[in-house]
Design a protein around this motif. Structure first.
Motif, mmCIF file in Angstrom:
data_model
loop_
_atom_site.group_PDB
_atom_site.id
_atom_site.type_symbol
_atom_site.label_atom_id
_atom_site.label_comp_id
_atom_site.label_asym_id
_atom_site.label_seq_id
_atom_site.Cartn_x
_atom_site.Cartn_y
_atom_site.Cartn_z
ATOM 1 N N TYR A 20 36.607 51.928 -25.473
ATOM 2 C CA TYR A 20 35.226 52.923 -25.799
ATOM 3 C C TYR A 20 33.986 52.529 -27.152
ATOM 4 C CZ TYR A 20 37.548 55.489 -21.956
ATOM 5 O OH TYR A 20 38.439 55.353 -21.068
ATOM 6 N N GLY A 21 34.861 52.120 -28.161
ATOM 7 C CA GLY A 21 34.481 51.779 -29.114
ATOM 8 C C GLY A 21 33.473 50.537 -28.982
ATOM 9 N N PHE A 22 33.993 49.893 -28.777
ATOM 10 C CA PHE A 22 32.747 48.792 -28.269
ATOM 11 C C PHE A 22 31.304 48.704 -27.351
ATOM 12 C CE2 PHE A 22 35.863 45.125 -29.543
ATOM 13 C CZ PHE A 22 35.359 44.720 -30.433
ATOM 14 N N VAL A 23 31.802 49.786 -26.123
ATOM 15 C CA VAL A 23 31.433 50.071 -24.958
ATOM 16 C C VAL A 23 29.904 51.021 -25.590
ATOM 17 C CG1 VAL A 23 30.792 51.034 -23.255
ATOM 18 C CG2 VAL A 23 32.499 49.920 -22.833
ATOM 19 N N GLY A 24 30.146 51.968 -26.661
ATOM 20 C CA GLY A 24 29.215 52.933 -27.423
ATOM 21 C C GLY A 24 28.435 52.017 -28.675
ATOM 22 N N CYS A 25 29.219 51.129 -29.124
ATOM 23 C CA CYS A 25 28.481 50.658 -30.295
ATOM 24 C C CYS A 25 27.285 49.495 -29.255
ATOM 25 C CB CYS A 25 29.275 49.462 -30.633
ATOM 26 S SG CYS A 25 28.243 48.410 -32.079
ATOM 27 N N GLY A 26 27.776 48.959 -27.996
ATOM 28 C CA GLY A 26 26.882 48.240 -27.915
ATOM 29 C C GLY A 26 25.692 49.249 -27.365
ATOM 30 N N VAL A 27 26.215 50.644 -26.566
ATOM 31 C CA VAL A 27 24.855 51.667 -26.072
ATOM 32 C C VAL A 27 23.890 51.581 -27.122
ATOM 33 C CG1 VAL A 27 24.313 53.335 -24.509
ATOM 34 C CG2 VAL A 27 26.352 52.316 -23.950
ATOM 35 N N PHE A 28 24.667 52.506 -27.973
ATOM 36 C CA PHE A 28 24.043 52.987 -29.265
ATOM 37 C C PHE A 28 23.021 51.379 -29.853
ATOM 38 C CE2 PHE A 28 26.650 56.575 -29.408
ATOM 39 C CZ PHE A 28 25.307 57.312 -28.659
ATOM 40 N N GLY A 29 22.976 50.370 -29.476
ATOM 41 C CA GLY A 29 23.072 49.281 -30.628
ATOM 42 C C GLY A 29 21.831 49.092 -29.795
ATOM 43 N N ALA A 30 21.881 48.317 -27.991
ATOM 44 C CA ALA A 30 20.592 49.134 -28.302
ATOM 45 C C ALA A 30 19.643 49.147 -27.380
ATOM 46 C CB ALA A 30 21.116 48.242 -26.395
ATOM 47 N N LEU A 31 19.724 51.104 -27.591
ATOM 48 C CA LEU A 31 19.110 51.901 -28.092
ATOM 49 C C LEU A 31 17.710 51.788 -28.879
ATOM 50 C CD1 LEU A 31 20.597 54.699 -25.690
ATOM 51 C CD2 LEU A 31 18.410 53.236 -25.163
ATOM 52 N N ALA A 32 18.905 51.284 -30.035
ATOM 53 C CA ALA A 32 18.126 51.568 -31.838
ATOM 54 C C ALA A 32 16.575 50.746 -31.551
ATOM 55 C CB ALA A 32 18.758 51.269 -32.279
#
Length: 75
Positions: A20-32
């Motif tokens: 979940y941490g990897f997925v959340g990091c990817g989502v927020f990192g892609a949206l930034a």
């Protein structure tokens, strides 16, 4: 979070929290970089940086859970 899931009976709690941490990091990192202002980009980067460190906290517990009992014995 991992301890709470483990208390509920989830056997692979550290692995799920890390995923979940990897997925959340990817989502927020892609949206930034897609944010219209620098302030919103920083708001998106804050959870990305926080979530990028969650797998490290779960690594020790996950390794202990997947090791056989014979390998955990100390000399």
């Amino acid at each position: 979070m991992s301890d709470r899931l483990a208390a509920r009976g989830v056997l692979d709690a550290p692995l799920k929290v890390a995923a979940y941490g990897f997925v959340g990091c990817g989502v927020f990192g892609a949206l930034a970089p897609l944010m219209p202002s620098a302030e919103l980009a920083l708001v998106m980067l804050a959870p990305a940086i926080f979530l990028s460190n969650t797998p490290y906290a779960c690594a020790g517990t996950a390794i202990q859970q997947i090791m056989p009992n014979r390998a955990q014995e100390t000399a």
